[in-house]
Design an enzyme around this catalytic site. Sequence first.
Site, short mmCIF file in Angstrom:
data_model
loop_
_atom_site.label_atom_id
_atom_site.label_comp_id
_atom_site.label_asym_id
_atom_site.label_seq_id
_atom_site.Cartn_x
_atom_site.Cartn_y
_atom_site.Cartn_z
N SER A 20 0.83 -1.21 0.00
CA SER A 20 0.00 0.00 0.00
C SER A 20 0.87 1.26 0.00
O SER A 20 0.51 2.27 -0.62
CB SER A 20 -0.98 0.01 1.17
OG SER A 20 -0.33 0.29 2.39
N ASN A 21 1.99 1.21 0.67
CA ASN A 21 2.92 2.36 0.60
C ASN A 21 3.52 2.49 -0.80
O ASN A 21 3.70 3.61 -1.29
CB ASN A 21 4.03 2.23 1.65
CG ASN A 21 3.60 2.73 3.00
OD1 ASN A 21 3.39 3.93 3.19
ND2 ASN A 21 3.42 1.82 3.95
N MET A 52 11.07 -6.82 4.26
CA MET A 52 11.28 -7.57 5.50
C MET A 52 12.70 -8.12 5.67
O MET A 52 12.95 -8.91 6.56
CB MET A 52 10.28 -8.72 5.60
CG MET A 52 8.83 -8.27 5.64
SD MET A 52 8.47 -7.19 7.04
CE MET A 52 8.36 -8.43 8.32
N ILE A 57 16.88 -7.42 6.26
CA ILE A 57 17.77 -6.39 6.80
C ILE A 57 18.97 -6.24 5.88
O ILE A 57 19.63 -7.24 5.52
CB ILE A 57 18.20 -6.78 8.24
CG1 ILE A 57 16.96 -6.72 9.14
CG2 ILE A 57 19.29 -5.85 8.75
CD1 ILE A 57 17.17 -7.23 10.54
N LEU A 58 19.22 -5.01 5.46
CA LEU A 58 20.33 -4.76 4.54
C LEU A 58 21.65 -4.75 5.33
O LEU A 58 21.71 -4.25 6.45
CB LEU A 58 20.13 -3.41 3.84
CG LEU A 58 18.89 -3.34 2.93
CD1 LEU A 58 18.60 -1.90 2.53
CD2 LEU A 58 19.06 -4.21 1.70
N HIS A 103 8.24 3.13 9.22
CA HIS A 103 8.04 2.16 10.31
C HIS A 103 6.77 2.51 11.08
O HIS A 103 6.54 3.68 11.40
CB HIS A 103 9.27 2.19 11.24
CG HIS A 103 9.15 1.22 12.36
ND1 HIS A 103 9.35 -0.14 12.18
CD2 HIS A 103 8.84 1.38 13.67
CE1 HIS A 103 9.17 -0.75 13.33
NE2 HIS A 103 8.86 0.13 14.25
N GLU A 138 0.67 6.87 7.52
CA GLU A 138 1.89 6.53 6.76
C GLU A 138 1.80 7.07 5.33
O GLU A 138 2.78 7.58 4.78
CB GLU A 138 2.08 5.00 6.69
CG GLU A 138 2.54 4.38 7.98
CD GLU A 138 2.90 2.91 7.83
OE1 GLU A 138 3.32 2.49 6.74
OE2 GLU A 138 2.75 2.16 8.81
C1 GRF Z 1 3.84 -0.62 6.91
O1 GRF Z 1 3.13 -0.55 8.11
C2 GRF Z 1 5.24 -0.10 7.10
O2 GRF Z 1 5.35 0.90 8.06
C3 GRF Z 1 5.99 -1.33 7.56
O3 GRF Z 1 5.42 -2.39 6.85
C4 GRF Z 1 4.08 -2.06 6.46
C5 GRF Z 1 4.01 -2.21 4.99
O4 GRF Z 1 2.71 -2.06 4.50
N1 GRF Z 1 7.41 -1.18 7.38
P1 GRF Z 1 2.46 -1.97 2.93
O5 GRF Z 1 3.07 -3.23 2.30
O6 GRF Z 1 3.11 -0.74 2.43
O7 GRF Z 1 0.97 -1.94 2.75
#
Ligand code: GRF
Length: 189
Positions: A18-19, A92, A94-95, A111, A176
């Site tokens: 979604s982001n 998900m 870690i770099l 985050h 976000e």
């Molecule tokens: C978000 O809550 C972001 O803050 C976290 O993971 C989630 C990702 O959501 N790092 P989406 O895949 O962007 O919907």
Amino acid sequence: MTGLKKVKTAVLISGRGSNLYNLIKFSKTKKSPILIDLVVSDKKDAMGLKYTRKNKIKKKIIDYKNKKTAEKDLLLILKKRKIKFICLAGFMKILSNSFIKKFKKKIINIHPSFLPKYKGLNTSVRALNNNEKFSGCTVHYVNSKLDSGKIIMQKKVKIVKNETPISLDKKIIKEEHKLYPAAILKVFN
Ligand code: GRF
């Protein structure tokens, strides 16, 4: 950014996206300093990948069975496409330190907590278990420690009576989607 070229950006995801979707929309606006040129996922079935097709954005699946080769492949495609900025959006993995060094101050993350509180996973469940009055979301630079880089922008979200992790997550993700573009504008202006 009028008159200037937009900065070639990669968004790294692992899931829903979604982001990513929100950043794609933002990147198409005139005021956006970034152009999303590449989406990388460590999961071939990440839901967010559907947005690449619709928006004709190049996608790359990175096999993370071996972290070293994964990061090598990642660096290769970033170089090939001349990517200058990286947004982590629900990625998900870690770099490594050496990877981050190559993109110093050019990798940012979002985050779902009001950092420095609640680094890591299950932020809303933990905030509720601790009877917090608020949680929130944070956009920060990525450094070698988990969710610990310099904060760019953050927003508080109130926790109300009878709040559940689901209702709180919903409120946070809404914030976000406002915060990430605002933080990107801040980085480039
Ligand atoms: C978000 O809550 C972001 O803050 C976290 O993971 C989630 C990702 O959501 N790092 P989406 O895949 O962007 O919907």
